[in-house]
Design a protein around this motif. Structure first.
Motif, PDB file in Angstrom:
ATOM      1  N   ILE A  86      -7.644   7.792   0.537  1.00  0.00           N
ATOM      2  CA  ILE A  86      -7.669   7.304  -0.911  1.00  0.00           C
ATOM      3  C   ILE A  86      -7.158   6.091  -1.174  1.00  0.00           C
ATOM      4  O   ILE A  86      -7.630   5.190  -1.705  1.00  0.00           O
ATOM      5  CB  ILE A  86      -7.307   8.588  -2.049  1.00  0.00           C
ATOM      6  N   ARG A  87      -5.835   6.026  -0.864  1.00  0.00           N
ATOM      7  CA  ARG A  87      -5.025   4.762  -1.032  1.00  0.00           C
ATOM      8  C   ARG A  87      -5.769   3.677  -0.199  1.00  0.00           C
ATOM      9  O   ARG A  87      -5.614   2.564  -0.683  1.00  0.00           O
ATOM     10  CB  ARG A  87      -3.642   5.150  -0.488  1.00  0.00           C
ATOM     11  N   ASN A  88      -6.273   3.987   0.978  1.00  0.00           N
ATOM     12  CA  ASN A  88      -6.644   2.927   1.794  1.00  0.00           C
ATOM     13  C   ASN A  88      -7.820   2.318   1.146  1.00  0.00           C
ATOM     14  O   ASN A  88      -8.527   1.094   0.841  1.00  0.00           O
ATOM     15  CB  ASN A  88      -7.175   3.309   3.249  1.00  0.00           C
ATOM     16  N   THR A  89      -8.757   3.410   0.586  1.00  0.00           N
ATOM     17  CA  THR A  89     -10.255   2.876   0.302  1.00  0.00           C
ATOM     18  C   THR A  89      -9.984   2.244  -1.206  1.00  0.00           C
ATOM     19  O   THR A  89     -10.520   1.100  -1.437  1.00  0.00           O
ATOM     20  CB  THR A  89     -10.956   4.177  -0.109  1.00  0.00           C
ATOM     21  N   LEU A  90      -9.159   2.798  -1.995  1.00  0.00           N
ATOM     22  CA  LEU A  90      -9.078   2.076  -3.582  1.00  0.00           C
ATOM     23  C   LEU A  90      -8.230   0.759  -3.212  1.00  0.00           C
ATOM     24  O   LEU A  90      -8.625  -0.171  -3.858  1.00  0.00           O
ATOM     25  CB  LEU A  90      -8.494   3.016  -4.472  1.00  0.00           C
ATOM     26  N   GLY A  91      -7.353   0.906  -2.346  1.00  0.00           N
ATOM     27  CA  GLY A  91      -6.182  -0.117  -2.292  1.00  0.00           C
ATOM     28  C   GLY A  91      -7.111  -1.403  -1.695  1.00  0.00           C
ATOM     29  O   GLY A  91      -7.187  -2.675  -2.074  1.00  0.00           O
ATOM     30  N   ARG A  92      -8.132  -1.298  -0.755  1.00  0.00           N
ATOM     31  CA  ARG A  92      -9.135  -2.105   0.062  1.00  0.00           C
ATOM     32  C   ARG A  92     -10.115  -2.792  -1.249  1.00  0.00           C
ATOM     33  O   ARG A  92     -10.168  -3.915  -1.216  1.00  0.00           O
ATOM     34  CB  ARG A  92      -9.984  -1.584   1.043  1.00  0.00           C
ATOM     35  N   ARG A  93     -10.381  -1.867  -1.981  1.00  0.00           N
ATOM     36  CA  ARG A  93     -11.408  -2.292  -3.130  1.00  0.00           C
ATOM     37  C   ARG A  93     -10.733  -3.379  -4.103  1.00  0.00           C
ATOM     38  O   ARG A  93     -11.212  -4.229  -4.505  1.00  0.00           O
ATOM     39  CB  ARG A  93     -11.974  -1.241  -3.940  1.00  0.00           C
ATOM     40  N   ASN A  94      -9.361  -2.713  -4.421  1.00  0.00           N
ATOM     41  CA  ASN A  94      -8.696  -3.786  -5.214  1.00  0.00           C
ATOM     42  C   ASN A  94      -8.376  -5.027  -4.767  1.00  0.00           C
ATOM     43  O   ASN A  94      -8.496  -6.071  -5.275  1.00  0.00           O
ATOM     44  CB  ASN A  94      -7.375  -2.887  -5.811  1.00  0.00           C
ATOM     45  N   LEU A  95      -8.107  -5.047  -3.368  1.00  0.00           N
ATOM     46  CA  LEU A  95      -7.732  -6.241  -2.574  1.00  0.00           C
ATOM     47  C   LEU A  95      -8.906  -7.051  -2.649  1.00  0.00           C
ATOM     48  O   LEU A  95      -8.724  -8.450  -2.963  1.00  0.00           O
ATOM     49  CB  LEU A  95      -7.476  -6.003  -1.455  1.00  0.00           C
ATOM     50  N   ALA A  96     -10.084  -6.784  -2.564  1.00  0.00           N
ATOM     51  CA  ALA A  96     -11.235  -7.585  -2.417  1.00  0.00           C
ATOM     52  C   ALA A  96     -11.428  -8.009  -3.750  1.00  0.00           C
ATOM     53  O   ALA A  96     -11.973  -9.091  -4.001  1.00  0.00           O
ATOM     54  CB  ALA A  96     -12.451  -6.533  -1.813  1.00  0.00           C
ATOM     55  N   ASN A  97     -11.554  -7.289  -4.736  1.00  0.00           N
ATOM     56  CA  ASN A  97     -11.780  -7.857  -6.280  1.00  0.00           C
ATOM     57  C   ASN A  97     -10.934  -8.665  -6.521  1.00  0.00           C
ATOM     58  O   ASN A  97     -11.347  -9.731  -7.216  1.00  0.00           O
ATOM     59  CB  ASN A  97     -11.541  -6.537  -7.370  1.00  0.00           C
ATOM     60  N   LYS A  98      -9.593  -8.693  -6.372  1.00  0.00           N
ATOM     61  CA  LYS A  98      -8.656  -9.424  -6.947  1.00  0.00           C
ATOM     62  C   LYS A  98      -8.372 -10.912  -6.172  1.00  0.00           C
ATOM     63  O   LYS A  98      -8.028 -11.777  -6.490  1.00  0.00           O
ATOM     64  CB  LYS A  98      -7.385  -8.850  -6.901  1.00  0.00           C
ATOM     65  N   THR A  99      -8.794 -10.868  -4.898  1.00  0.00           N
ATOM     66  CA  THR A  99      -8.885 -11.835  -3.842  1.00  0.00           C
ATOM     67  C   THR A  99     -10.167 -12.690  -3.450  1.00  0.00           C
ATOM     68  O   THR A  99     -10.085 -13.621  -2.971  1.00  0.00           O
ATOM     69  CB  THR A  99      -7.954 -11.679  -2.774  1.00  0.00           C
ATOM     70  N   THR A 144      -3.952  -0.554  -8.401  1.00  0.00           N
ATOM     71  CA  THR A 144      -4.517  -1.552  -9.521  1.00  0.00           C
ATOM     72  C   THR A 144      -3.523  -2.731  -9.796  1.00  0.00           C
ATOM     73  O   THR A 144      -3.734  -3.280 -10.609  1.00  0.00           O
ATOM     74  CB  THR A 144      -4.539  -0.651 -10.923  1.00  0.00           C
ATOM     75  N   VAL A 145      -2.883  -2.951  -8.720  1.00  0.00           N
ATOM     76  CA  VAL A 145      -1.917  -3.989  -8.700  1.00  0.00           C
ATOM     77  C   VAL A 145      -2.802  -5.420  -8.590  1.00  0.00           C
ATOM     78  O   VAL A 145      -3.420  -5.554  -8.015  1.00  0.00           O
ATOM     79  CB  VAL A 145      -0.903  -3.906  -7.453  1.00  0.00           C
ATOM     80  N   ASP A 146      -2.131  -6.641  -9.436  1.00  0.00           N
ATOM     81  CA  ASP A 146      -2.813  -7.914  -9.264  1.00  0.00           C
ATOM     82  C   ASP A 146      -1.955  -8.417  -8.029  1.00  0.00           C
ATOM     83  O   ASP A 146      -0.947  -8.346  -7.748  1.00  0.00           O
ATOM     84  CB  ASP A 146      -2.391  -8.566 -10.782  1.00  0.00           C
ATOM     85  N   ILE A 147      -2.916  -9.170  -7.392  1.00  0.00           N
ATOM     86  CA  ILE A 147      -2.527 -10.104  -6.049  1.00  0.00           C
ATOM     87  C   ILE A 147      -3.550 -11.184  -5.830  1.00  0.00           C
ATOM     88  O   ILE A 147      -4.788 -10.964  -6.427  1.00  0.00           O
ATOM     89  CB  ILE A 147      -2.637  -9.011  -5.001  1.00  0.00           C
ATOM     90  N   VAL A 161       4.974  -1.577  -3.778  1.00  0.00           N
ATOM     91  CA  VAL A 161       3.639  -1.626  -3.949  1.00  0.00           C
ATOM     92  C   VAL A 161       2.975  -1.004  -2.866  1.00  0.00           C
ATOM     93  O   VAL A 161       1.654  -0.943  -2.943  1.00  0.00           O
ATOM     94  CB  VAL A 161       2.868  -2.925  -4.588  1.00  0.00           C
ATOM     95  N   LEU A 162       3.613  -0.697  -1.590  1.00  0.00           N
ATOM     96  CA  LEU A 162       2.944   0.010  -0.725  1.00  0.00           C
ATOM     97  C   LEU A 162       3.822   1.302  -0.398  1.00  0.00           C
ATOM     98  O   LEU A 162       4.598   1.822  -1.019  1.00  0.00           O
ATOM     99  CB  LEU A 162       3.317  -0.730   0.685  1.00  0.00           C
ATOM    100  N   PHE A 163       2.964   2.127   0.375  1.00  0.00           N
ATOM    101  CA  PHE A 163       3.531   3.625   0.812  1.00  0.00           C
ATOM    102  C   PHE A 163       5.026   3.380   1.471  1.00  0.00           C
ATOM    103  O   PHE A 163       5.913   4.079   1.350  1.00  0.00           O
ATOM    104  CB  PHE A 163       2.578   4.275   1.809  1.00  0.00           C
ATOM    105  N   ASN A 169      -3.857  -5.506   3.700  1.00  0.00           N
ATOM    106  CA  ASN A 169      -4.666  -4.270   3.921  1.00  0.00           C
ATOM    107  C   ASN A 169      -4.341  -3.128   4.926  1.00  0.00           C
ATOM    108  O   ASN A 169      -4.068  -2.024   4.691  1.00  0.00           O
ATOM    109  CB  ASN A 169      -6.132  -4.592   4.234  1.00  0.00           C
ATOM    110  N   GLU A 170      -3.825  -3.718   5.918  1.00  0.00           N
ATOM    111  CA  GLU A 170      -3.138  -2.726   7.070  1.00  0.00           C
ATOM    112  C   GLU A 170      -1.730  -2.370   6.697  1.00  0.00           C
ATOM    113  O   GLU A 170      -1.443  -1.064   7.049  1.00  0.00           O
ATOM    114  CB  GLU A 170      -3.239  -3.487   8.486  1.00  0.00           C
ATOM    115  N   LEU A 171      -1.230  -2.901   6.089  1.00  0.00           N
ATOM    116  CA  LEU A 171       0.305  -2.467   5.605  1.00  0.00           C
ATOM    117  C   LEU A 171       0.238  -1.500   4.313  1.00  0.00           C
ATOM    118  O   LEU A 171       1.182  -0.930   4.200  1.00  0.00           O
ATOM    119  CB  LEU A 171       0.932  -3.994   4.911  1.00  0.00           C
ATOM    120  N   GLN A 172      -0.933  -1.334   3.776  1.00  0.00           N
ATOM    121  CA  GLN A 172      -1.030  -0.526   2.521  1.00  0.00           C
ATOM    122  C   GLN A 172      -0.541   0.599   2.842  1.00  0.00           C
ATOM    123  O   GLN A 172       0.089   1.520   1.649  1.00  0.00           O
ATOM    124  CB  GLN A 172      -2.119  -0.380   1.854  1.00  0.00           C
ATOM    125  N   THR A 173      -0.774   1.542   3.841  1.00  0.00           N
ATOM    126  CA  THR A 173      -0.468   2.682   3.942  1.00  0.00           C
ATOM    127  C   THR A 173       0.441   3.077   5.154  1.00  0.00           C
ATOM    128  O   THR A 173       0.701   4.368   5.605  1.00  0.00           O
ATOM    129  CB  THR A 173      -1.703   3.733   4.323  1.00  0.00           C
TER     130      THR A 173
END
Length: 639
Positions: free
Chosen positions: A618-631, A276-279, A574-576, A321-325
């Motif tokens: 889960i982290r990839n899916t939700l993080g990807r969705r959050n990144l798309a929504n915020k940017t 849910t981080v703002d980016i 904010v990453l794994f 997005n690739e760095l998230q996990t």
């Protein structure tokens, strides 16, 4: 009574080996093999060569009755001890004639010999052993099929009060320290969200922080306890410690369960914060005039500005997005290495309830049961050691000589002319300054190559935010005015105004309002970095050593925001990648809890691997969705 091979029964005479055998015997065979009771007087051979000594073994008949009362189940002072016992009595149950078939037989269904260590002994001194016998009357119903279960065991124990007291003391002291540390985290969090009010959310946040810190306390104490018993019990030359009995290990298992439950709460809390981080990606590129097209207007030549390409933003977003996990360890290698040591090299034999530290056991030898404390201490220590070795290899060798993806991402931002602003809390986050020193990154290959060559030869400015500085990463602490303005623009960027859910998300177009909001946010944040808003200005400074240690900023951003130089690249929090300690401890506890429940290392490794892959997904899916929504980057470009 059990027909076990002599090689297995010999283990009963090995001091410290938790020997136990059980079997079901046919009543018919017992009647034939024991036509009359045979009484035994049991002695312990103390050795001594020519002056050989025998110690009569006191025998406690557990269910002996006196005046209708079970006298040997009360206080030890009221026990009635004897020296004689028998195994099977088929004679007393015969009626009228000793040749008649017995109506009932009496069998010693449980025989246990207990050795108790003298407290604080260093030379293996023990109290006189105690043999406890439990007799069972078996009424004869079907002599040919009827069976009776019998058990023989050797128990070794020592006074565990001192060890339990030390464990509870360590938990109490470290638990108090954890309370203080959690309070400090809560105060830091309150400052970072710019809220002085203590409300229900504050109490909940404190409990979440405390759950993680208390989990670490339980984990340190339990691993330390397991490692202590593993080393001192297995490596002792003279008997000074004996393992707790299985009934005494229940409290230890409870501590492990508490550690896992609390660590799971902390892990899920951190997972929620990360997804849910703002980016926002700040694009510094500006339109450039086209040199090959002109438009005649009233006799004048007008050059059309070339639109700024969005591909650089898409590329940086995809790399993020690739760095998230990514992690500092390889989960697959971790699983295989732990399984190799435990099952192939037979390290699991170190957790058996015997004093031998040998890995290989001869075929046909008696295998004692596992100790919960030793099994946990062995599994947790092995998992942690392999994980720490991977982390050391990754940070010392791999990142320096192969690739460092975190630093590569910062470098990519500079080449792409894209800055990244992250808000982990409401008024606290991280900033990656990616403004190109060349002014433009939307160019052809030749110009890009020349720009990189100029940087290598130091023919241009440095990449840092501050002049004559190379520092590109910062921790940011912003004031409330800046955050309110950010939220107002962010509300327009929200995807709540997208088309109906019945329409495919991949084909839905963004509204003009969102495009304008995106450009407004990009211009607003760019002007903030360029000191274009005096009422929301900032200053760059270094954190004090104490601020870095306790994780809290002493200066409150009331009039100005603060950009703290951060050469450690702590935006990885904010990453794994930046939470490897939490992930490693959670995986360790998950592996140990599954193993203690199933007593199967293979099943534990398989389920742990599935758990790792599930949370990564889960982290990839939700993080990807959050990144798309915020940017506003379409998810189809995040691959």
């Amino acid at each position: 009574l059990c027909p076990e091979p002599a090689t297995k029964q010999a283990a009963a005479f090995s001091f410290g080996t938790a020997y136990q055998e059980s079997c079901d015997l046919l009543v018919a065979n017992l009647i034939v093999s024991h036509p009359e009771p045979l009484f035994y007087d049991v002695y312990m051979d103390l050795g001594g060569g020519q002056n050989r000594k025998l110690l009569p073994l006191p025998t406690l008949v557990r269910n002996q009755q006196y005046n209708g009362r079970l006298i040997n189940q009360d206080n030890m002072r009221n026990w009635y001890l004897s020296r004689r016992m028998f195994l099977v009595d088929t004679l007393s149950g015969r009626e009228k004639s000793i040749t008649a078939s017995p109506k009932v037989i009496r069998v010693a269904t449980s025989v246990r010999i207990r050795f108790q260590l003298v407290p604080r002994t260093q030379e293996g001194q023990i109290f006189p052993p105690l043999m406890t016998v439990t007799y069972t009357d078996v009424p004869i119903t079907d002599i040919n099929t009827q069976t009776v279960s019998v058990t023989f065991a050797m128990d070794y124990e020592m006074d565990q009060i001192e060890a339990r007291t030390k464990t509870d003391t360590a938990l109490g002291i470290l638990g108090g320290v954890a309370v203080l540390y959690s309070l400090l985290k809560t105060v830091s969090w309150k400052r970072r969200i710019s809220s002085p009010i203590i409300d229900l959310e504050t109490m909940l946040k404190f409990l979440l922080f405390y759950s993680g810190d208390l989990a670490n306390v339980f984990f340190v104490v339990t691993v330390g306890t397991g490692l202590y018993w593993l080393i001192f019990y297995k490596a002792q030359q003279f008997v000074s410690v004996l393992l707790p009995l299985p009934s005494q290990e229940e409290q230890f298992a409870t501590y492990i369960g508490c550690a896992f439950a609390l660590k799971a709460v902390q892990f899920l809390h951190k997972l929620y914060l990360q997804v849910t981080v703002d980016i926002f990606l700040i694009d510094w590129e500006r339109p450039r005039s086209k040199g090959n097209r002109t438009v005649q207007a009233h006799g004048e030549t007008k050059r059309d500005p070339s639109p700024v390409s969005i591909w650089r933003t898409y590329f940086v977003a995809n790399e993020w997005n690739e760095l998230q996990t990514i992690r500092k360890i390889s989960p697959t290698f971790q699983i295989m290495a732990v399984l190799f040591f435990l099952e192939v090299l037979d390290f699991s034999n170190l957790a058996l309830r015997d004093p031998w530290a040998t890995l290989q056991r001869p075929p046909g030898a008696y295998t004692p049961p596992y100790s919960v404390i030793l099994r946990y201490g062995l599994a947790a220590t092995l998992w942690l050691c392999i994980g720490l070795l991977q982390v050391i290899f990754f940070t010392v060798f791999y990142e320096h000589f192969v690739e460092d993806k975190i630093r590569q991402f910062v470098d990519l931002c500079s080449v792409s002319n894209i800055s990244v602003l992250l808000f982990f809390n409401r008024c606290f986050g991280y900033y990656i300054h990616g403004r190109s020193v060349h002014g433009h990154a939307d160019t052809n290959m030749e110009e890009m190559s020349n720009n990189l060559k100029r940087e290598r030869e130091s023919l241009c400015g440095q990449r840092g935010l501050v002049p004559n500085s190379d520092i590109q990463t910062f921790q940011v602490s912003i004031n409330n005015r800046l955050r309110l303005q950010y939220d107002r623009i962010q509300d327009s960027l929200s995807r709540r105004n997208r088309p109906s859910r019945l329409m495919d998300a991949s084909t839905a177009n963004l509204s003009d309002l969102q495009f304008r909001a995106y450009n407004t946010m990009n211009h607003f944040l760019g002007s903030i970095i360029d000191h274009g808003h005096p009422d929301m200005d900032y200053m760059v400074k270094e954190k004090l050593m104490l601020e870095r240690v306790i994780g809290m900023e002493f200066m409150e951003p009331s009039d100005k925001s603060y950009f703290y130089t951060d050469e450690a690249h702590s935006f990885s929090n904010v990453l794994f990648y930046g939470n490897e300690a939490t992930l490693l401890i959670f995986d360790t506890l998950f592996f140990c809890v599954v193993d203690l429940g199933s007593q199967n290392f293979i099943l534990a490794t398989v389920l742990t691997y599935i758990e790792q892959m599930l949370f990564r997904f889960i982290r990839n899916t939700l993080g990807r969705r959050n990144l798309a929504n915020k940017t506003l980057v379409d998810q189809r470009f995040l691959i």
